[in-house]
Scaffold this active site. Sequence first.
Site, PDB file in Angstrom:
ATOM      1  N   LEU A  45       1.035  -1.117  -0.083  1.00  0.00           N
ATOM      2  CA  LEU A  45      -0.339  -0.388  -0.115  1.00  0.00           C
ATOM      3  C   LEU A  45       0.671   1.331   0.317  1.00  0.00           C
ATOM      4  CD1 LEU A  45      -2.947  -0.571   2.447  1.00  0.00           C
ATOM      5  CD2 LEU A  45      -3.045  -0.431   0.381  1.00  0.00           C
ATOM      6  N   ASP A  46       1.158   2.093  -0.560  1.00  0.00           N
ATOM      7  CA  ASP A  46       1.061   3.435  -0.775  1.00  0.00           C
ATOM      8  C   ASP A  46       1.542   3.877   0.531  1.00  0.00           C
ATOM      9  OD1 ASP A  46       1.614   3.269  -3.862  1.00  0.00           O
ATOM     10  OD2 ASP A  46       0.085   4.082  -4.273  1.00  0.00           O
ATOM     11  N   ARG A  47       2.310   4.979   0.591  1.00  0.00           N
ATOM     12  CA  ARG A  47       3.416   5.761   1.997  1.00  0.00           C
ATOM     13  C   ARG A  47       1.024   6.328   2.227  1.00  0.00           C
ATOM     14  NH1 ARG A  47       7.928   8.957   3.324  1.00  0.00           N
ATOM     15  NH2 ARG A  47       7.236  10.151   4.991  1.00  0.00           N
TER      16      ARG A  47
END
Length: 194
Positions: A45-47
């Site tokens: 999952l992206d930051r």
Amino acid sequence: MTYQYLLFYKPYNVLSQFSASEDATSALTLKAFIPVPEVYPVGRLDRDSEGLMLLTDDGRLQHRLSDPRYGHPRTYWVQVEGDPTAAALAQLRQGVVIRGYRTRPCEANRLPTEPPLPPRDPPIRYRQSIPTTWIAMTLREGKNRQVRRMTAAVGYPTLRLVRWAIGDLTLGSLRPGEWRSISPDEQRWLRTMV
């Protein structure tokens, strides 16, 4: 061998890895939340995204769930800027072109009410003159920042992105930063994926 399977609610601004990268040394990583050795995230999952992550030491399962050939479903709750039209949702369902690539068809539906999520820290920007809408999107592929690029391609930028489910596994009652081992029923579902 007995494998470990953990569900984790990744908070906003946390990297989905155990070690910090050179360009983000100040960011929190999974190490700050999960004290279990030798487990690794299945996917990323992206930051700036939140939500469900599965971690395991089962390499075969990790490969199967990460390999795009198998197309397991992942459901996201997406808060977008504006009020998407029926035509925009239809475009998402059919697939849109992002960076020269046509996404696979997906499910995309307006949520009838705001989902019961904890507030994000920091909160999303609020603009009184522009409404926001929550939609549920279920994808069977996972390109880099795909959901954000898809909603932007149809004219409705993503403000908040939360992965609610990976197949039959959901966030349930987990809160940001919490994790738990999966149940026997959830393990049975995972075995069907391999």
